[in-house]
Design a protein around this motif. Structure first.
Motif, PDB file in Angstrom:
ATOM      1  N   TYR A 150       0.661  -1.076   0.002  1.00 51.98           N
ATOM      2  CA  TYR A 150       0.093  -0.060  -0.017  1.00 51.98           C
ATOM      3  C   TYR A 150       0.969   1.380  -0.017  1.00 51.98           C
ATOM      4  O   TYR A 150       2.002   1.346   0.441  1.00 51.98           O
ATOM      5  CB  TYR A 150      -0.900  -0.025   1.252  1.00 51.98           C
ATOM      6  CG  TYR A 150      -1.937  -1.003   1.282  1.00 51.98           C
ATOM      7  CD1 TYR A 150      -3.150  -0.924   0.442  1.00 51.98           C
ATOM      8  CD2 TYR A 150      -1.516  -2.528   1.869  1.00 51.98           C
ATOM      9  CE1 TYR A 150      -4.209  -2.071   0.571  1.00 51.98           C
ATOM     10  CE2 TYR A 150      -2.480  -3.375   1.715  1.00 51.98           C
ATOM     11  CZ  TYR A 150      -3.746  -3.241   1.175  1.00 51.98           C
ATOM     12  OH  TYR A 150      -4.455  -4.220   1.329  1.00 51.98           O
ATOM     13  N   ASP A 187      -6.634   9.365   6.692  1.00 58.40           N
ATOM     14  CA  ASP A 187      -6.815   9.295   5.157  1.00 58.40           C
ATOM     15  C   ASP A 187      -8.026   8.334   4.646  1.00 58.40           C
ATOM     16  O   ASP A 187      -8.592   8.620   3.804  1.00 58.40           O
ATOM     17  CB  ASP A 187      -5.356   8.953   4.462  1.00 58.40           C
ATOM     18  CG  ASP A 187      -4.409   9.678   4.930  1.00 58.40           C
ATOM     19  OD1 ASP A 187      -4.582  11.132   5.283  1.00 58.40           O
ATOM     20  OD2 ASP A 187      -3.159   9.161   4.819  1.00 58.40           O
ATOM     21  N   GLN A 236     -11.407   9.071   2.811  1.00 58.96           N
ATOM     22  CA  GLN A 236     -11.691   8.347   1.651  1.00 58.96           C
ATOM     23  C   GLN A 236     -13.064   7.818   1.810  1.00 58.96           C
ATOM     24  O   GLN A 236     -13.852   7.650   0.741  1.00 58.96           O
ATOM     25  CB  GLN A 236     -10.750   7.176   1.347  1.00 58.96           C
ATOM     26  CG  GLN A 236     -10.810   6.649   0.189  1.00 58.96           C
ATOM     27  CD  GLN A 236     -10.979   7.447  -1.189  1.00 58.96           C
ATOM     28  OE1 GLN A 236      -9.822   8.396  -1.475  1.00 58.96           O
ATOM     29  NE2 GLN A 236     -11.723   7.747  -1.944  1.00 58.96           N
ATOM     30  N   GLN A 294     -15.752  10.020   1.289  1.00 53.47           N
ATOM     31  CA  GLN A 294     -15.853  10.513  -0.155  1.00 53.47           C
ATOM     32  C   GLN A 294     -16.748   9.539  -0.738  1.00 53.47           C
ATOM     33  O   GLN A 294     -17.703   9.983  -1.337  1.00 53.47           O
ATOM     34  CB  GLN A 294     -14.498  10.880  -0.844  1.00 53.47           C
ATOM     35  CG  GLN A 294     -14.468  11.267  -2.287  1.00 53.47           C
ATOM     36  CD  GLN A 294     -14.976  12.823  -1.895  1.00 53.47           C
ATOM     37  OE1 GLN A 294     -14.904  13.332  -1.172  1.00 53.47           O
ATOM     38  NE2 GLN A 294     -15.863  12.791  -3.091  1.00 53.47           N
ATOM     39  N   ASP A 295     -16.553   8.114  -0.500  1.00 46.24           N
ATOM     40  CA  ASP A 295     -17.400   7.140  -1.268  1.00 46.24           C
ATOM     41  C   ASP A 295     -18.686   7.214  -0.813  1.00 46.24           C
ATOM     42  O   ASP A 295     -19.534   6.925  -1.611  1.00 46.24           O
ATOM     43  CB  ASP A 295     -16.427   5.837  -1.073  1.00 46.24           C
ATOM     44  CG  ASP A 295     -15.118   5.562  -1.698  1.00 46.24           C
ATOM     45  OD1 ASP A 295     -14.932   6.109  -2.292  1.00 46.24           O
ATOM     46  OD2 ASP A 295     -14.563   4.432  -1.093  1.00 46.24           O
ATOM     47  N   LYS A 325     -20.450   2.199   1.636  1.00 50.86           N
ATOM     48  CA  LYS A 325     -18.916   1.791   1.673  1.00 50.86           C
ATOM     49  C   LYS A 325     -18.586   0.516   0.829  1.00 50.86           C
ATOM     50  O   LYS A 325     -19.203  -0.466   1.157  1.00 50.86           O
ATOM     51  CB  LYS A 325     -18.767   1.606   3.193  1.00 50.86           C
ATOM     52  CG  LYS A 325     -17.233   1.292   3.350  1.00 50.86           C
ATOM     53  CD  LYS A 325     -16.938   0.870   5.081  1.00 50.86           C
ATOM     54  CE  LYS A 325     -15.436   0.397   5.305  1.00 50.86           C
ATOM     55  NZ  LYS A 325     -15.150  -0.712   5.044  1.00 50.86           N
ATOM     56  N   GLY A 336     -12.594  -0.108   0.186  1.00 43.84           N
ATOM     57  CA  GLY A 336     -11.771   1.328   0.646  1.00 43.84           C
ATOM     58  C   GLY A 336     -10.571   1.218   0.451  1.00 43.84           C
ATOM     59  O   GLY A 336      -9.810   2.183   0.218  1.00 43.84           O
ATOM     60  N   HIS A 380      -8.608  -0.539  -1.786  1.00 47.25           N
ATOM     61  CA  HIS A 380      -8.346  -0.309  -2.949  1.00 47.25           C
ATOM     62  C   HIS A 380      -7.905   1.050  -3.274  1.00 47.25           C
ATOM     63  O   HIS A 380      -6.759   0.927  -4.304  1.00 47.25           O
ATOM     64  CB  HIS A 380      -9.504  -0.933  -4.087  1.00 47.25           C
ATOM     65  CG  HIS A 380     -10.703  -0.099  -4.038  1.00 47.25           C
ATOM     66  ND1 HIS A 380     -11.465  -0.124  -3.026  1.00 47.25           N
ATOM     67  CD2 HIS A 380     -10.938   1.002  -4.638  1.00 47.25           C
ATOM     68  CE1 HIS A 380     -12.602   0.660  -3.048  1.00 47.25           C
ATOM     69  NE2 HIS A 380     -12.096   1.544  -4.160  1.00 47.25           N
ATOM     70  N   HIS A 381      -8.268   1.949  -2.845  1.00 50.57           N
ATOM     71  CA  HIS A 381      -7.850   3.512  -3.097  1.00 50.57           C
ATOM     72  C   HIS A 381      -6.098   3.493  -2.701  1.00 50.57           C
ATOM     73  O   HIS A 381      -5.460   4.388  -3.104  1.00 50.57           O
ATOM     74  CB  HIS A 381      -8.541   4.206  -2.214  1.00 50.57           C
ATOM     75  CG  HIS A 381      -9.998   4.703  -2.643  1.00 50.57           C
ATOM     76  ND1 HIS A 381     -10.316   5.229  -3.984  1.00 50.57           N
ATOM     77  CD2 HIS A 381     -11.180   4.305  -1.958  1.00 50.57           C
ATOM     78  CE1 HIS A 381     -11.630   4.933  -4.135  1.00 50.57           C
ATOM     79  NE2 HIS A 381     -12.312   4.502  -2.580  1.00 50.57           N
ATOM     80  N   PHE A 382      -5.751   2.691  -1.761  1.00 45.08           N
ATOM     81  CA  PHE A 382      -4.478   2.758  -1.335  1.00 45.08           C
ATOM     82  C   PHE A 382      -3.512   1.818  -1.940  1.00 45.08           C
ATOM     83  O   PHE A 382      -2.260   1.845  -1.552  1.00 45.08           O
ATOM     84  CB  PHE A 382      -4.515   2.749   0.301  1.00 45.08           C
ATOM     85  CG  PHE A 382      -5.302   4.013   0.759  1.00 45.08           C
ATOM     86  CD1 PHE A 382      -4.881   5.576   0.981  1.00 45.08           C
ATOM     87  CD2 PHE A 382      -6.430   3.694   1.045  1.00 45.08           C
ATOM     88  CE1 PHE A 382      -5.566   6.318   1.400  1.00 45.08           C
ATOM     89  CE2 PHE A 382      -7.460   4.741   1.676  1.00 45.08           C
ATOM     90  CZ  PHE A 382      -6.852   6.030   1.674  1.00 45.08           C
ATOM     91  N   LYS A 383      -4.011   0.778  -2.486  1.00 41.20           N
ATOM     92  CA  LYS A 383      -3.190  -0.149  -3.196  1.00 41.20           C
ATOM     93  C   LYS A 383      -2.245   0.126  -3.992  1.00 41.20           C
ATOM     94  O   LYS A 383      -2.359   0.921  -4.830  1.00 41.20           O
ATOM     95  CB  LYS A 383      -4.135  -1.352  -3.853  1.00 41.20           C
ATOM     96  CG  LYS A 383      -4.510  -2.589  -2.928  1.00 41.20           C
ATOM     97  CD  LYS A 383      -3.775  -3.736  -3.291  1.00 41.20           C
ATOM     98  CE  LYS A 383      -3.959  -4.896  -2.987  1.00 41.20           C
ATOM     99  NZ  LYS A 383      -4.685  -5.533  -1.881  1.00 41.20           N
ATOM    100  N   LYS A 423      -2.365  -2.391  -8.249  1.00 40.70           N
ATOM    101  CA  LYS A 423      -4.103  -2.592  -8.460  1.00 40.70           C
ATOM    102  C   LYS A 423      -4.135  -3.812  -9.060  1.00 40.70           C
ATOM    103  O   LYS A 423      -3.370  -4.114 -10.148  1.00 40.70           O
ATOM    104  CB  LYS A 423      -4.594  -1.534  -9.256  1.00 40.70           C
ATOM    105  CG  LYS A 423      -4.813  -0.328  -8.291  1.00 40.70           C
ATOM    106  CD  LYS A 423      -5.906   0.696  -8.556  1.00 40.70           C
ATOM    107  CE  LYS A 423      -5.658   1.711  -7.593  1.00 40.70           C
ATOM    108  NZ  LYS A 423      -5.883   3.132  -7.903  1.00 40.70           N
TER     109      LYS A 423
END
Ligand SMILES: O=C(O)CCC(=O)C(=O)O
Ligand SMILES: [Fe+2]
Length: 299
Positions: free
Chosen positions: A264, A271, A275, A278-279, A286, A289, A291-294, A297
């Motif tokens: 990550y 953070d 996120q 935001q989602d 939800k 979540g 995956h945004h930091f992976k 990908k």
């Protein structure tokens, strides 16, 4: 001596020990399955977690399932007792454990409720810390990482009441499939089933087992373990016949501590929460979540 009737309006955890120890309530209209499926969850004995030869069993449960049943957790047959009052329950509330001592309530009855939650929450914090320490050992986390990744003062308790839903069908959910954002979630499922967990794309029923707790690994634990452990997807079926009450304890990382993992981008729990918010705004629910930091990908 049987308890007075007003105990009926308390969540089971706050009632004197009757139903869980003496069998089902004869007034309960819900008909249990004739042959309930065997409990699918791996079982972890808290007393054994300090043993080097037992911890791999915990690691295996975290890798395969991301959820396990906790036995020998130190409060068997000792639910907190509520003072008598005719409390009516809301659909749910959250209590941040470290704010409880700031609360000054005049009413002695409410104050004893505050003390009860405080005591229960402290016990859950001890359990979460013990379990996390065993995981940290298995994952070879440093002391510094462990302190940042599990922040006991973040602990919160959530009481949910799922109302009886006479029109419910196979596709009706009390709570839809999700993973928790926490490091660890500890659920107390006193009486009514409906909880399900997903493993390898298959859903399993997890019925309540007296004197046990259900521990779920959340998204943060998955990231901390660099995906070695998984956060378990779970949901709750709606019930046509009876209402259901669950009591959950959730604990998170230090909100500003940086989670570092080869899988990550470095990120903080703050953070992650931003996120998720935001989602929620853009898609309305939800969706994991992480995956945004992976970093890599999936293709
Ligand atoms: O009510 C339950 O058993 C589960 C609740 C839950 O999944 C949650 O609060 O995140
Ligand atoms: Fe959950």
């Amino acid at each position: 001596m049987s308890p007075p009737n007003y105990y009926d309006s308390y969540p089971p955890l706050f009632r004197p020990n009757t139903t869980a120890l003496n069998g089902p309530d004869p007034n309960n209209l819900h008909t249990p399955d004739p042959e309930p499926n065997p409990d699918p969850l791996p079982v972890i004995d808290l007393e054994c977690l300090s043993r080097d030869d037992e911890r791999p069993k915990l690691a295996q449960a975290c890798q395969d399932w991301g959820i396990f049943r906790l036995v020998n957790h130190g409060r068997e047959r000792k639910g907190p007792h509520m003072p008598p009052t005719n409390v009516k329950w809301f659909e749910g509330f959250n209590v941040l454990m470290n704010k409880l001592s700031d609360l000054h309530v005049e009413d002695p009855l409410l104050d004893s409720f505050r003390l009860l939650l405080d005591e229960y929450g402290r016990h859950q914090t001890r359990l979460a810390t013990t379990i996390f320490e065993a995981m940290a050992k298995e994952l070879s986390l440093s002391q510094e990482q462990s302190e940042c990744y599990l922040c006991p003062s973040s602990g919160l308790m959530r009481v949910y009441r799922y109302l009886r839903w006479p029109e419910a069908d196979q596709g009706s959910w009390g709570i839809d499939a999700h993973t928790d954002s926490s490091v660890l979630s500890i659920l107390n499922h006193p009486e009514v089933g409906g909880f399900q967990v997903q493993k390898d794309d298959e859903w399993f029923d997890v019925e309540p087992v007296p004197n046990t707790l259900v521990v779920i690994l959340g998204d943060m634990m998955q990231a901390i373990s660099s995906d070695e452990y998984k956060s378990a997807k779970h949901r709750v079926k709606a019930n046509k016949h009876v209402e259901r009450i669950s009591i959950g304890y959730f604990v998170f990382p230090d909100k500003d501590g940086v989670i570092r993992s080869p899988k990550y981008k470095p990120f903080t729990y703050a953070d992650f929460r931003a996120q998720i918010q935001q989602d929620l705004k853009t898609i309305g629910y939800k969706v994991g979540g992480l995956h945004h930091f992976k970093l890599h990908k999936p293709t």
